[in-house]
Design a protein around this motif. Structure first.
Motif, PDB file in Angstrom:
ATOM      1  N   ASP A   1       0.814  -1.217   0.000  1.00  0.00           N
ATOM      2  CA  ASP A   1       0.000   0.000   0.000  1.00  0.00           C
ATOM      3  C   ASP A   1       0.852   1.273   0.000  1.00  0.00           C
ATOM      4  N   LEU A   2       1.997   1.216   0.680  1.00  0.00           N
ATOM      5  CA  LEU A   2       2.862   2.388   0.788  1.00  0.00           C
ATOM      6  C   LEU A   2       3.863   2.500  -0.355  1.00  0.00           C
ATOM      7  N   GLY A   3       4.010   1.427  -1.128  1.00  0.00           N
ATOM      8  CA  GLY A   3       4.990   1.432  -2.204  1.00  0.00           C
ATOM      9  C   GLY A   3       6.409   1.206  -1.708  1.00  0.00           C
ATOM     10  N   PHE A   4       6.550   0.560  -0.558  1.00  0.00           N
ATOM     11  CA  PHE A   4       7.853   0.247   0.021  1.00  0.00           C
ATOM     12  C   PHE A   4       8.172  -1.208  -0.246  1.00  0.00           C
ATOM     13  N   SER A   5       9.458  -1.548  -0.247  1.00  0.00           N
ATOM     14  CA  SER A   5       9.818  -2.963  -0.267  1.00  0.00           C
ATOM     15  C   SER A   5       9.526  -3.515   1.128  1.00  0.00           C
ATOM     16  N   LEU A   6       9.349  -4.812   1.218  1.00  0.00           N
ATOM     17  CA  LEU A   6       9.060  -5.430   2.512  1.00  0.00           C
ATOM     18  C   LEU A   6      10.227  -5.213   3.478  1.00  0.00           C
ATOM     19  N   GLY A   7      11.448  -5.311   2.984  1.00  0.00           N
ATOM     20  CA  GLY A   7      12.626  -5.094   3.822  1.00  0.00           C
ATOM     21  C   GLY A   7      12.701  -3.676   4.365  1.00  0.00           C
ATOM     22  N   LYS A   8      12.400  -2.703   3.511  1.00  0.00           N
ATOM     23  CA  LYS A   8      12.426  -1.300   3.938  1.00  0.00           C
ATOM     24  C   LYS A   8      11.369  -1.049   5.015  1.00  0.00           C
ATOM     25  N   LEU A   9      10.175  -1.603   4.817  1.00  0.00           N
ATOM     26  CA  LEU A   9       9.121  -1.406   5.800  1.00  0.00           C
ATOM     27  C   LEU A   9       9.495  -2.077   7.113  1.00  0.00           C
ATOM     28  N   ASN A  10      10.017  -3.294   7.053  1.00  0.00           N
ATOM     29  CA  ASN A  10      10.400  -4.014   8.263  1.00  0.00           C
ATOM     30  C   ASN A  10      11.439  -3.207   9.041  1.00  0.00           C
ATOM     31  N   TYR A  11      12.447  -2.709   8.356  1.00  0.00           N
ATOM     32  CA  TYR A  11      13.480  -1.892   8.993  1.00  0.00           C
ATOM     33  C   TYR A  11      12.857  -0.633   9.606  1.00  0.00           C
ATOM     34  N   SER A  12      11.974   0.007   8.864  1.00  0.00           N
ATOM     35  CA  SER A  12      11.332   1.232   9.339  1.00  0.00           C
ATOM     36  C   SER A  12      10.488   0.971  10.580  1.00  0.00           C
ATOM     37  N   LEU A  13       9.716  -0.108  10.574  1.00  0.00           N
ATOM     38  CA  LEU A  13       8.876  -0.439  11.727  1.00  0.00           C
ATOM     39  C   LEU A  13       9.726  -0.734  12.955  1.00  0.00           C
ATOM     40  N   LYS A  14      10.811  -1.472  12.779  1.00  0.00           N
ATOM     41  CA  LYS A  14      11.691  -1.773  13.915  1.00  0.00           C
ATOM     42  C   LYS A  14      12.315  -0.503  14.471  1.00  0.00           C
ATOM     43  N   THR A  15      12.707   0.407  13.589  1.00  0.00           N
ATOM     44  CA  THR A  15      13.293   1.673  14.026  1.00  0.00           C
ATOM     45  C   THR A  15      12.267   2.508  14.773  1.00  0.00           C
ATOM     46  N   LEU A  16      11.057   2.590  14.242  1.00  0.00           N
ATOM     47  CA  LEU A  16       9.996   3.348  14.908  1.00  0.00           C
ATOM     48  C   LEU A  16       9.639   2.734  16.256  1.00  0.00           C
ATOM     49  N   GLN A  17       9.687   1.410  16.351  1.00  0.00           N
ATOM     50  CA  GLN A  17       9.407   0.743  17.622  1.00  0.00           C
ATOM     51  C   GLN A  17      10.494   1.060  18.645  1.00  0.00           C
ATOM     52  N   LYS A  18      11.743   0.993  18.233  1.00  0.00           N
ATOM     53  CA  LYS A  18      12.854   1.283  19.142  1.00  0.00           C
ATOM     54  C   LYS A  18      12.801   2.715  19.657  1.00  0.00           C
ATOM     55  N   LYS A  19      12.326   3.624  18.816  1.00  0.00           N
ATOM     56  CA  LYS A  19      12.242   5.034  19.193  1.00  0.00           C
ATOM     57  C   LYS A  19      10.954   5.368  19.955  1.00  0.00           C
ATOM     58  N   GLY A  20      10.071   4.385  20.129  1.00  0.00           N
ATOM     59  CA  GLY A  20       8.864   4.596  20.917  1.00  0.00           C
ATOM     60  C   GLY A  20       7.659   5.097  20.149  1.00  0.00           C
ATOM     61  N   PHE A  21       7.747   5.141  18.829  1.00  0.00           N
ATOM     62  CA  PHE A  21       6.616   5.591  18.024  1.00  0.00           C
ATOM     63  C   PHE A  21       5.546   4.517  17.893  1.00  0.00           C
ATOM     64  N   LEU A  22       5.964   3.245  17.898  1.00  0.00           N
ATOM     65  CA  LEU A  22       5.046   2.125  17.710  1.00  0.00           C
ATOM     66  C   LEU A  22       5.262   1.085  18.797  1.00  0.00           C
ATOM     67  N   ARG A  23       4.232   0.275  18.997  1.00  0.00           N
ATOM     68  CA  ARG A  23       4.377  -0.909  19.830  1.00  0.00           C
ATOM     69  C   ARG A  23       3.624  -2.042  19.163  1.00  0.00           C
ATOM     70  N   PHE A  24       4.094  -3.229  19.378  1.00  0.00           N
ATOM     71  CA  PHE A  24       3.501  -4.408  18.762  1.00  0.00           C
ATOM     72  C   PHE A  24       2.919  -5.301  19.839  1.00  0.00           C
ATOM     73  N   LYS A  25       1.748  -5.885  19.559  1.00  0.00           N
ATOM     74  CA  LYS A  25       1.125  -6.790  20.508  1.00  0.00           C
ATOM     75  C   LYS A  25       0.240  -7.755  19.732  1.00  0.00           C
ATOM     76  N   LYS A  26       0.555  -9.036  19.851  1.00  0.00           N
ATOM     77  CA  LYS A  26      -0.247 -10.097  19.216  1.00  0.00           C
ATOM     78  C   LYS A  26      -0.531  -9.815  17.746  1.00  0.00           C
ATOM     79  N   ASN A  27       0.531  -9.603  16.982  1.00  0.00           N
ATOM     80  CA  ASN A  27       0.436  -9.391  15.538  1.00  0.00           C
ATOM     81  C   ASN A  27      -0.318  -8.129  15.136  1.00  0.00           C
ATOM     82  N   LYS A  28      -0.493  -7.204  16.043  1.00  0.00           N
ATOM     83  CA  LYS A  28      -1.095  -5.915  15.718  1.00  0.00           C
ATOM     84  C   LYS A  28      -0.082  -4.829  16.002  1.00  0.00           C
TER      85      LYS A  28
END
Length: 72
Positions: free
Chosen positions: A34-61
């Motif tokens: 949907d965003l036009g990103f590669s899966l690797g780029k999105l995965n890296y981005s999500l992990k970075t945002l999680q480490k910085k406190g922007f996102l949190r993950f819980k039970k596949n959400k």
């Protein structure tokens, strides 16, 4: 906060957070498509945002933490 901007552009961060706030039930594959990103780029981005406190993950959400618009 500046260090995260070294890894990702502000528009990319805004796109990710906006899309996640619209629908937390998307798979990473669908979100990347949907965003036009590669899966690797999105995965890296999500992990970075999680480490910085922007996102949190819980039970596949993904949950967006409350982030001030001043961050961008």
């Amino acid at each position: 906060m500046r260090s995260i901007l070294n890894f990702m552009k502000q528009k990319e961060i805004a796109k990710i957070l906006t899309e996640i706030s619209r629908n937390t039930n998307l798979s990473q594959r669908k979100l990347a498509e949907d965003l036009g990103f590669s899966l690797g780029k999105l995965n890296y981005s999500l992990k970075t945002l999680q480490k910085k406190g922007f996102l949190r993950f819980k039970k596949n959400k993904i949950y967006k933490n409350n982030v001030s618009s001043k961050t961008f």
